[in-house]
Scaffold this active site. Structure first.
Site, short mmCIF file in Angstrom:
data_model
loop_
_atom_site.label_atom_id
_atom_site.label_comp_id
_atom_site.label_asym_id
_atom_site.label_seq_id
_atom_site.Cartn_x
_atom_site.Cartn_y
_atom_site.Cartn_z
N ASP A 13 0.82 -1.22 0.00
CA ASP A 13 0.00 0.00 0.00
C ASP A 13 0.85 1.27 0.00
O ASP A 13 0.41 2.31 0.48
CB ASP A 13 -0.95 0.03 1.21
CG ASP A 13 -1.79 -1.22 1.34
OD1 ASP A 13 -2.45 -1.59 0.34
OD2 ASP A 13 -1.77 -1.85 2.41
N GLY A 15 1.83 3.06 -2.59
CA GLY A 15 1.53 4.00 -3.66
C GLY A 15 2.19 3.62 -4.97
O GLY A 15 2.42 4.46 -5.84
N HIS A 41 -4.24 -1.29 -6.61
CA HIS A 41 -3.47 -0.12 -7.02
C HIS A 41 -4.42 0.98 -7.48
O HIS A 41 -5.13 0.82 -8.47
CB HIS A 41 -2.48 -0.51 -8.12
CG HIS A 41 -1.41 -1.43 -7.63
ND1 HIS A 41 -0.48 -2.03 -8.46
CD2 HIS A 41 -1.10 -1.84 -6.38
CE1 HIS A 41 0.34 -2.78 -7.73
NE2 HIS A 41 -0.03 -2.67 -6.47
#
Length: 432
Positions: A13, A15, A41
């Site tokens: 998580d 990015g 995503h």
């Protein structure tokens, strides 16, 4: 050869999806190399949010070829729906933009049923699985009984392999977990129908395609899912995923040699998050943690579960740099830290009264550590409108410089918001 691996340097998580989408402007190809629909995503382009689970994050750029490599586990029903949503919103209009490896492993309904049944049976010892069937599908691959994407297009072989698999899976579901069983004829009917829809994306040998592209000078991004600390071998086992999340697996999964990789970019948040069970040394179970969670919208795009939040952990991040061979770093969600009087950074752990700077290999030891926190002055300015590095407030650049000096690895990209345009470059992605 211009191969760049983008790997999560924390617990997932981080990015990576946004970053791959931004990087794809300069890339010819994006290769997803591991994991399955447990990944989420999130991309924001012109205010429109797109959440991808299996399709590579370069898909929003029509000129970028996207490849799903052999190391990915594919829920064919999930990817069918994902493709439909993309097409309905104006993306993936050319089927040649997406290539799916014949040798990728399938996730079937019985894998998901087993995943859920096992997690329920664990009671207090839950791992925190997403219930997407990832683990059981990788188990089948390791035990040489997996059904592959290419099998969808050979009805007789598919029927034979499916009937053999159900002999075992139905026995386990019925006798061990008192669950419902599956009928081969029903599954075959559903699979043959979805095979017709996915046939345009079938590619027998993605390894050959990727290799030829690299040799011809194409710029190729390798997109990882989850993060280093969830790696099956080098993560906080057993609180991990079922595949290798490390940069080295990009080569194994895609079927290329390591000399093809020019650089490895480690993606990390300006703070730390974790979903599910397992040790988390810098976790903040207070109002500060709640503020970071709210400001960062820290809720899973796959499961909707809230993410545990804490200060940046440099011990874990340095470990990720080492085991991945990370050459460059990208810091995400720096804007989320706006509004804190001071910002904590974990530089070491205290274990049994002793200061340690290396990550313990045992998750049970990691559970016992106390973070040693250094405090950096915070800032109040909104960073989401910042367009250049020189526009950042001094306390923010001090934070960036401090992290760079501590990590000994250059931070080349800084994100100050979810949009493509909210990206600050220190150095270009490709060397040529």
């Amino acid at each position: 050869m211009s191969g760049v691996v983008v790997v999560g340097a924390q617990w997932g998580d981080e990015g990576k999806g946004k970053l791959i989408d931004v990087f794809a402007e300069k890339a010819d190809m994006v290769v997803r190399y591991q994991g399955g629909a447990n990944a989420g995503h999130t991309l924001v382009v012109n205010g429109q949010k797109t959440v991808l689970h299996l399709v590579p994050s370069g898909i929003l750029r029509p000129e970028t070829t996207c490849v799903i490599a052999s190391g990915v586990v594919i829920d064919v029903f999930s990817i069918r729906d994902e493709i439909k949503k993309l097409k309905d919103t104006g993306f993936l209009q050319n089927p040649k933009q997406l290539l799916i490896s014949d040798t990728a492993t399938l996730i079937l309904p019985y894998h998901k049923a087993l995943d859920a049944a096992r997690e329920a049976a664990l009671s207090d010892g839950k791992i925190g699985t997403t219930g997407k069937g990832i683990g059981p599908a990788y188990e089948d691959r390791a035990s040489r009984r997996a059904i592959l994407f290419g099998d969808l297009f050979d009805k007789d072989n598919l029927k034979k392999k499916l009937e053999l698999a159900l002999t075992e899976k139905n026995f386990m579901l019925e006798n061990y977990y008192k669950g419902s069983t599956f009928k081969a004829d029903d599954l075959i009917k559903d699979l043959l129908a979805v095979a017709e829809e996915l046939a345009p994306y079938r590619t027998k040998d993605t390894s050959l395609f990727i290799s030829k592209s690299l040799k011809s000078g194409k710029r190729v991004l390798f997109e990882g899912a989850q993060g280093t600390m969830l790696d099956i071998l080098h993560g906080t086992y057993p609180f991990v995923t079922s595949s290798s999340t490390l940069a080295s697996n990009a080569c194994a999964s895609a079927g290329i040699g390591p000399a093809s990789v020019q650089k490895v970019i480690g993606v990390f948040k300006a703070y730390t998050t974790r979903v599910g069970s397992g040790p988390f040394p810098t976790e903040l179970n207070d109002e500060i943690g709640k503020k970071i969670q709210a400001d960062g919208h820290e809720f899973g795009s796959t499961t909707g579960r809230s993410r545990r939040c804490g200060w940046l952990d440099l011990v874990a991040l340095k470990y990720a740099i080492r085991v991945n061979g990370i050459t460059n770093l990208a810091m995400m969600k720096l804007d989320v830290l706006t509004g804190h009087d001071r910002i904590g950074v974990c530089t070491a752990y205290k274990l049994n009264g002793e200061i340690i700077t290396d990550l313990p290999t045992s998750p049970y030891e990691l559970e016992k550590v106390e973070p040693v926190i250094e405090w950096i002055p915070g800032w109040t300015q909104d960073l989401t409108k910042v367009k250049t590095l020189s526009d950042l407030p001094r306390p923010t650049t001090n934070y960036i410089d401090y992290l760079g000096s501590q990590l000994g690895t250059p931070i080349d990209v800084i994100s100050v918001g979810p949009g493509r345009e909210q990206t600050l470059w220190v150095k270009p992605l490709f060397n040529n």
